[in-house]
Scaffold this active site. Structure first.
Site, PDB file in Angstrom:
ATOM      1  N   HIS A  99       6.877  -2.667   1.101  1.00  0.00           N
ATOM      2  CA  HIS A  99       6.497  -2.343  -0.280  1.00  0.00           C
ATOM      3  C   HIS A  99       7.780  -2.105  -1.077  1.00  0.00           C
ATOM      4  O   HIS A  99       8.881  -2.384  -0.585  1.00  0.00           O
ATOM      5  CB  HIS A  99       5.589  -1.093  -0.224  1.00  0.00           C
ATOM      6  CG  HIS A  99       4.961  -0.690  -1.516  1.00  0.00           C
ATOM      7  ND1 HIS A  99       4.346  -1.575  -2.371  1.00  0.00           N
ATOM      8  CD2 HIS A  99       4.809   0.543  -2.094  1.00  0.00           C
ATOM      9  CE1 HIS A  99       3.869  -0.913  -3.410  1.00  0.00           C
ATOM     10  NE2 HIS A  99       4.140   0.374  -3.278  1.00  0.00           N
ATOM     11  N   ASP A 157      -0.083   0.513   0.509  1.00  0.00           N
ATOM     12  CA  ASP A 157       0.486  -0.530  -0.342  1.00  0.00           C
ATOM     13  C   ASP A 157       1.456  -1.389   0.471  1.00  0.00           C
ATOM     14  O   ASP A 157       2.448  -0.879   1.000  1.00  0.00           O
ATOM     15  CB  ASP A 157       1.285   0.101  -1.491  1.00  0.00           C
ATOM     16  CG  ASP A 157       0.401   0.778  -2.517  1.00  0.00           C
ATOM     17  OD1 ASP A 157      -0.837   0.742  -2.369  1.00  0.00           O
ATOM     18  OD2 ASP A 157       0.956   1.331  -3.479  1.00  0.00           O
ATOM     19  N   HIS A 202       4.282   7.228  -4.160  1.00  0.00           N
ATOM     20  CA  HIS A 202       3.980   6.692  -5.488  1.00  0.00           C
ATOM     21  C   HIS A 202       2.811   7.504  -6.050  1.00  0.00           C
ATOM     22  O   HIS A 202       1.909   7.932  -5.311  1.00  0.00           O
ATOM     23  CB  HIS A 202       3.629   5.205  -5.417  1.00  0.00           C
ATOM     24  CG  HIS A 202       4.844   4.320  -5.335  1.00  0.00           C
ATOM     25  ND1 HIS A 202       4.800   3.007  -4.940  1.00  0.00           N
ATOM     26  CD2 HIS A 202       6.161   4.596  -5.624  1.00  0.00           C
ATOM     27  CE1 HIS A 202       6.032   2.489  -4.992  1.00  0.00           C
ATOM     28  NE2 HIS A 202       6.866   3.441  -5.387  1.00  0.00           N
ATOM     29  N   HIS A 246      -7.747  -0.945  -3.043  1.00  0.00           N
ATOM     30  CA  HIS A 246      -6.597  -0.822  -3.941  1.00  0.00           C
ATOM     31  C   HIS A 246      -6.565  -1.987  -4.926  1.00  0.00           C
ATOM     32  O   HIS A 246      -5.565  -2.687  -5.082  1.00  0.00           O
ATOM     33  CB  HIS A 246      -5.297  -0.752  -3.128  1.00  0.00           C
ATOM     34  CG  HIS A 246      -4.089  -0.236  -3.874  1.00  0.00           C
ATOM     35  ND1 HIS A 246      -3.256  -1.053  -4.595  1.00  0.00           N
ATOM     36  CD2 HIS A 246      -3.561   0.996  -4.010  1.00  0.00           C
ATOM     37  CE1 HIS A 246      -2.275  -0.337  -5.119  1.00  0.00           C
ATOM     38  NE2 HIS A 246      -2.444   0.919  -4.795  1.00  0.00           N
ATOM     39  N   HIS A 262       2.980   7.097   1.272  1.00  0.00           N
ATOM     40  CA  HIS A 262       4.217   7.106   0.477  1.00  0.00           C
ATOM     41  C   HIS A 262       3.981   7.965  -0.757  1.00  0.00           C
ATOM     42  O   HIS A 262       2.889   8.518  -0.932  1.00  0.00           O
ATOM     43  CB  HIS A 262       4.673   5.692   0.133  1.00  0.00           C
ATOM     44  CG  HIS A 262       3.791   4.898  -0.787  1.00  0.00           C
ATOM     45  ND1 HIS A 262       2.445   4.697  -0.559  1.00  0.00           N
ATOM     46  CD2 HIS A 262       4.069   4.226  -1.948  1.00  0.00           C
ATOM     47  CE1 HIS A 262       1.945   3.934  -1.516  1.00  0.00           C
ATOM     48  NE2 HIS A 262       2.909   3.640  -2.379  1.00  0.00           N
ATOM     49  N   ASP A 272       0.013   7.132  -7.570  1.00  0.00           N
ATOM     50  CA  ASP A 272      -1.422   6.903  -7.335  1.00  0.00           C
ATOM     51  C   ASP A 272      -1.856   7.258  -5.915  1.00  0.00           C
ATOM     52  O   ASP A 272      -3.036   7.166  -5.590  1.00  0.00           O
ATOM     53  CB  ASP A 272      -1.812   5.449  -7.693  1.00  0.00           C
ATOM     54  CG  ASP A 272      -0.981   4.399  -6.978  1.00  0.00           C
ATOM     55  OD1 ASP A 272       0.193   4.662  -6.659  1.00  0.00           O
ATOM     56  OD2 ASP A 272      -1.498   3.285  -6.737  1.00  0.00           O
ATOM     57  N   HIS A 273      -0.908   7.687  -5.086  1.00  0.00           N
ATOM     58  CA  HIS A 273      -1.245   8.053  -3.701  1.00  0.00           C
ATOM     59  C   HIS A 273      -1.064   9.538  -3.404  1.00  0.00           C
ATOM     60  O   HIS A 273      -1.435   9.993  -2.326  1.00  0.00           O
ATOM     61  CB  HIS A 273      -0.382   7.237  -2.726  1.00  0.00           C
ATOM     62  CG  HIS A 273      -0.665   5.775  -2.807  1.00  0.00           C
ATOM     63  ND1 HIS A 273      -1.343   5.085  -1.824  1.00  0.00           N
ATOM     64  CD2 HIS A 273      -0.400   4.873  -3.786  1.00  0.00           C
ATOM     65  CE1 HIS A 273      -1.470   3.817  -2.190  1.00  0.00           C
ATOM     66  NE2 HIS A 273      -0.903   3.673  -3.380  1.00  0.00           N
TER      67      HIS A 273
HETATM   68 ZN   LIG Z   1      -0.687   2.191  -4.875  1.00  0.00          ZN
HETATM   69 ZN   LIG Z   2       3.040   2.125  -3.969  1.00  0.00          ZN
END
Ligand SMILES: [Zn+2]
Ligand SMILES: [Zn+2]
Length: 308
Positions: free
Chosen positions: A142, A213, A67, A271, A65, A69-70
């Site tokens: 998520h 996530d 977001h 994570h 996805h 941090d990914h």
């Molecule tokens: Zn994350």
């Molecule tokens: Zn996420």
């Protein structure tokens, strides 16, 4: 290693933002000389180098996805490849939105890349391949659309019992090869020798499942069924279970329940929220439910299906 195994390196095992102890998300999957990335958080190029992974070999990036941090590592990865003079194309997979994300990442560079990037939108039920690895995915649960991935090695043919084949009158190499490939052959005395007589059962390919996530969900349990390794969101401990539900994540205990229900060989907790000093509590809570649980850390390398 003989080059044919499936090897995983954890590049980033923390949630949200990077700290000195844990980078944000990224996993490197090696299969022979091919390298694939599962997510690509900020600092992925440095993490690959720190782990000694030959990152010029990256063939594809799979995003769960978008977001931050990914995915924020993609522009840096692309510009590093440009500086290296890369010519080989780079395939990038992900949920809807991947084309737009890749277009924006490419447009951040002050030059046209020397290589081509191809974005592929994926959804549940679609099967793709990375070299000879099979890839399937499923929707997770998520706060944004997230794909979880299963990476599967092909099954290998069973081992040929050459001694038994010779005893049955098969004496030359090509006939042995045909038996191994599943064909019956004629022995020296004219009798038929079938593969069933001399070849063992197929050896099952190893599998790796990456939840990214997610809250616990039945799609993930089905995706992970019988997997050799499950890398699962364990952002929180039981103490913060309400935060997990609120933010679309899992506790370590929830990860362990999924691992147990799916019958996986080994669970890798991953994570971790940066609020925790270490994952000792996560590990204890997971092992109380599913003993073959481990806490991942940056730079850890594993071979799914082999004892860690
Ligand atoms: Zn994350
Ligand atoms: Zn996420």
């Amino acid at each position: 290693m003989n080059g044919s195994g499936l090897r995983l390196t954890f590049l980033g095992t923390g949630a949200g933002y990077p700290t000195p102890g844990r980078n944000v998300t990224g996993l490197a999957v090696e299969r022979g000389r091919r390298l694939f990335l599962l997510d690509c958080g900020e600092g992925t190029v440095r993490a690959l180098q720190a782990a000694g992974v030959p990152f010029g070999r990256v063939r594809a990036v799979l995003f769960s996805h978008f977001h931050a941090d990914h995915c924020l590592g993609l522009p840096g990865l692309l510009q590093t490849f440009q500086l290296m003079g890369r010519e080989r194309r780079l395939d990038i997979y992900g949920p809807p939105g991947v084309q737009e994300f890749v277009r924006r990442a490419v447009s951040l560079a002050p030059f046209s890349p020397s290589f081509c990037t191809i974005a592929h939108e994926l959804g549940p039920g679609e099967e793709s391949t990375l070299g000879d690895l099979g890839v399937t995915c499923a929707w997770m649960d998520h706060t944004a659309p997230v794909l979880g991935y299963r990476i599967q090695e092909p099954d290998k043919p069973g081992a040929l019992d050459a001694e038994r084949a010779r005893a049955l009158g098969v004496t030359h190499g090509p006939a042995m090869g045909r038996l191994k490939a599943g064909e019956a052959v004629a022995a020296a005395d004219g009798a038929t020798v079938t593969p069933q007589m001399v070849v063992g059962p197929p050896r099952l390919g190893r599998s790796l499942v990456f939840s990214s996530d997610t809250r616990p969900n039945p799609g993930l349990t089905a995706l992970a069924e019988g997997a050799d390794a499950l890398v699962h969101d364990a952002t929180f401990t039981d103490e913060h279970a309400d935060r997990a539900a609120e933010t679309g994540h899992s506790t370590a205990a929830q990860a362990a329940l999924t691992a147990r229900d799916a019958g996986v060989e080994q669970l890798w907790l991953w994570h971790f929220s940066q609020r925790y000093r270490d994952p000792g509590e996560h590990l204890a809570q997971a092992r109380a439910i599913f003993p073959p649980s481990e806490a991942s850390y940056d730079g850890l390398k594993i071979t799914p299906g082999q004892p860690s």
